[in-house]
Design a protein around this motif. Structure first.
Motif, PDB file in Angstrom:
ATOM      1  N   ARG A  13       0.863  -1.082   0.003  1.00  0.00           N
ATOM      2  CA  ARG A  13       0.019   0.022  -0.020  1.00  0.00           C
ATOM      3  C   ARG A  13       0.815   1.006  -0.057  1.00  0.00           C
ATOM      4  N   LYS A  14       0.621   2.061  -0.901  1.00  0.00           N
ATOM      5  CA  LYS A  14       1.311   3.324  -0.911  1.00  0.00           C
ATOM      6  C   LYS A  14       1.310   4.198   0.313  1.00  0.00           C
ATOM      7  N   LEU A  15       2.284   4.932   0.480  1.00  0.00           N
ATOM      8  CA  LEU A  15       2.167   6.137   1.679  1.00  0.00           C
ATOM      9  C   LEU A  15       2.873   7.325   0.847  1.00  0.00           C
ATOM     10  N   VAL A  16       2.048   8.447   1.459  1.00  0.00           N
ATOM     11  CA  VAL A  16       2.568   9.803   1.081  1.00  0.00           C
ATOM     12  C   VAL A  16       2.628  10.453   2.516  1.00  0.00           C
ATOM     13  N   ALA A  17       3.938  10.831   2.829  1.00  0.00           N
ATOM     14  CA  ALA A  17       4.200  11.595   4.292  1.00  0.00           C
ATOM     15  C   ALA A  17       4.715  12.836   4.065  1.00  0.00           C
ATOM     16  N   GLY A  18       4.203  13.663   4.923  1.00  0.00           N
ATOM     17  CA  GLY A  18       4.853  15.128   4.769  1.00  0.00           C
ATOM     18  C   GLY A  18       5.921  15.413   5.882  1.00  0.00           C
ATOM     19  N   ASN A  19       7.097  15.991   5.366  1.00  0.00           N
ATOM     20  CA  ASN A  19       7.702  16.439   6.524  1.00  0.00           C
ATOM     21  C   ASN A  19       7.705  17.869   6.668  1.00  0.00           C
TER      22      ASN A  19
ATOM     23  N   GLY B 283      12.261  14.263  -2.317  1.00  0.00           N
ATOM     24  CA  GLY B 283      13.284  15.102  -3.002  1.00  0.00           C
ATOM     25  C   GLY B 283      12.507  16.080  -4.006  1.00  0.00           C
ATOM     26  N   SER B 284      12.086  17.334  -3.419  1.00  0.00           N
ATOM     27  CA  SER B 284      11.488  18.157  -4.428  1.00  0.00           C
ATOM     28  C   SER B 284      10.056  17.512  -5.114  1.00  0.00           C
ATOM     29  N   VAL B 285       9.389  16.446  -4.344  1.00  0.00           N
ATOM     30  CA  VAL B 285       8.001  16.038  -4.837  1.00  0.00           C
ATOM     31  C   VAL B 285       7.312  17.013  -4.946  1.00  0.00           C
TER      32      VAL B 285
ATOM     33  N   LEU C  83       8.027  11.057   0.305  1.00  0.00           N
ATOM     34  CA  LEU C  83       8.309  11.843   1.447  1.00  0.00           C
ATOM     35  C   LEU C  83       8.376  13.331   1.194  1.00  0.00           C
ATOM     36  N   VAL C  84       7.565  14.415   1.702  1.00  0.00           N
ATOM     37  CA  VAL C  84       7.328  15.549   0.788  1.00  0.00           C
ATOM     38  C   VAL C  84       7.659  16.552   1.802  1.00  0.00           C
TER      39      VAL C  84
ATOM     40  N   ALA D 124      -3.000  17.042  -3.896  1.00  0.00           N
ATOM     41  CA  ALA D 124      -2.916  16.875  -5.126  1.00  0.00           C
ATOM     42  C   ALA D 124      -1.628  15.760  -5.127  1.00  0.00           C
ATOM     43  N   ILE D 125      -0.733  15.804  -4.435  1.00  0.00           N
ATOM     44  CA  ILE D 125       0.210  14.739  -4.369  1.00  0.00           C
ATOM     45  C   ILE D 125      -0.261  13.472  -3.907  1.00  0.00           C
TER      46      ILE D 125
END
Ligand code: PEP
Length: 251
Positions: free
Chosen positions: A3-9, A211-213, A231-232, A244-245
């Motif tokens: 399962r994909k993951l999008v994480a904000g930093n 990296g600049s996603v 990782l954004v 949107a990402i």
């Protein structure tokens, strides 16, 4: 199937007022969203606010650093159990800014990984080469060294509940993104490294690209077979962009 993951930093950004807007917009923008797991790693002072605003939503949260110690005379440090008190799910480990600016070694990152993992947090261990390392052809050697340090201290089984983020240092905060092909090549290398220790763990391991996603490049990165999300950094501070990402993940 991973399962994909999008994480904000969020790094060292935010205020009570700004976070209220941003978190509120994420809750709204991601209501009903189920294509991937989503999380934000916020500065520690805002964990209480984050928990209160994100509880019950489909956005999880975490921290950006953790002590290798459980408790004691370690002024300024934050333990894994403290993060769990605020229902953190994730913690970033060995981000390149910590390695470069605070002298965090491979071994120190590995010790933090172990503390997080043993406490039940999901460590997101960040690895990546500098521009000069890439240009001198040692990218894979650097990544292998960073990951082997964790493997030797934590063991491969710990990676069944962990995430690796490949973040080329030259792409972080620079606006310069690795091409999907460049990133895929390193992600496949990372999965291969883990496979040498345990094939099942390797197949289940979520490997993020950082990296600049941005919304404009997320879909092509996330479409690669070994890129399991992102990782954004900067773009996670702008609600519409981060949403949107997340939505660039194909369900
Ligand atoms: C990061 O901080 O982990 C990061 C990837 O930053 P950015 O997206 O701003 O390059």
């Amino acid at each position: 199937m991973r399962r994909k993951l999008v994480a904000g930093n969020w790094k060292m950004h935010g205020s009570l007022e700004a976070n209220q807007q941003l978190l509120g917009a994420l809750v709204e923008g991601l209501r009903g969203y189920d294509a991937a797991d989503v999380a934000v790693c916020v500065p520690a002072p805002y964990l209480a606010q984050t928990r209160s605003m994100l509880s019950g939503s489909n956005v999880a949260w975490g921290a950006q650093n953790v002590s290798k110690h459980a408790s004691g005379a370690y002024t300024g440090e934050i333990s894994a159990s403290m993060l769990l008190d605020f229902d953190c799910r994730y913690v970033l480990i060995g981000h390149s800014e910590r390695r470069a600016l605070y002298g965090e070694s491979d071994h120190a990152a590995a010790a933090k990984f172990v503390a997080a993992s043993q406490a039940g947090l999901v460590p997101v261990v960040c690895v990546g080469e500098t521009l000069s390392e890439r240009e001198t052809g040692v990218t894979e050697a650097v990544i292998a060294r960073q990951i082997e340090a964790v493997l030797s201290l934590a063991g491969v089984a710990a990676f069944s509940n962990a995430v690796i983020a490949y973040e080329p240092v030259w792409a972080i905060g620079t606006g310069r993104t690795a091409t999907p092909e460049q990133a895929q090549q390193v992600h496949a290398f990372i999965r291969g490294l883990i496979r040498q220790h345990d094939a099942a763990v390797a197949e289940g391991l979520v490997i993020l690209y950082g990296g600049s996603v941005k919304a404009a490049n997320a879909a092509s990165l996330f479409g690669q077979p070994d890129i399991d999300g992102g990782l954004v950094g900067g773009a996670s501070l702008v609600a519409d962009e981060f949403v949107a990402i997340c939505k660039a993940v194909k369900s």
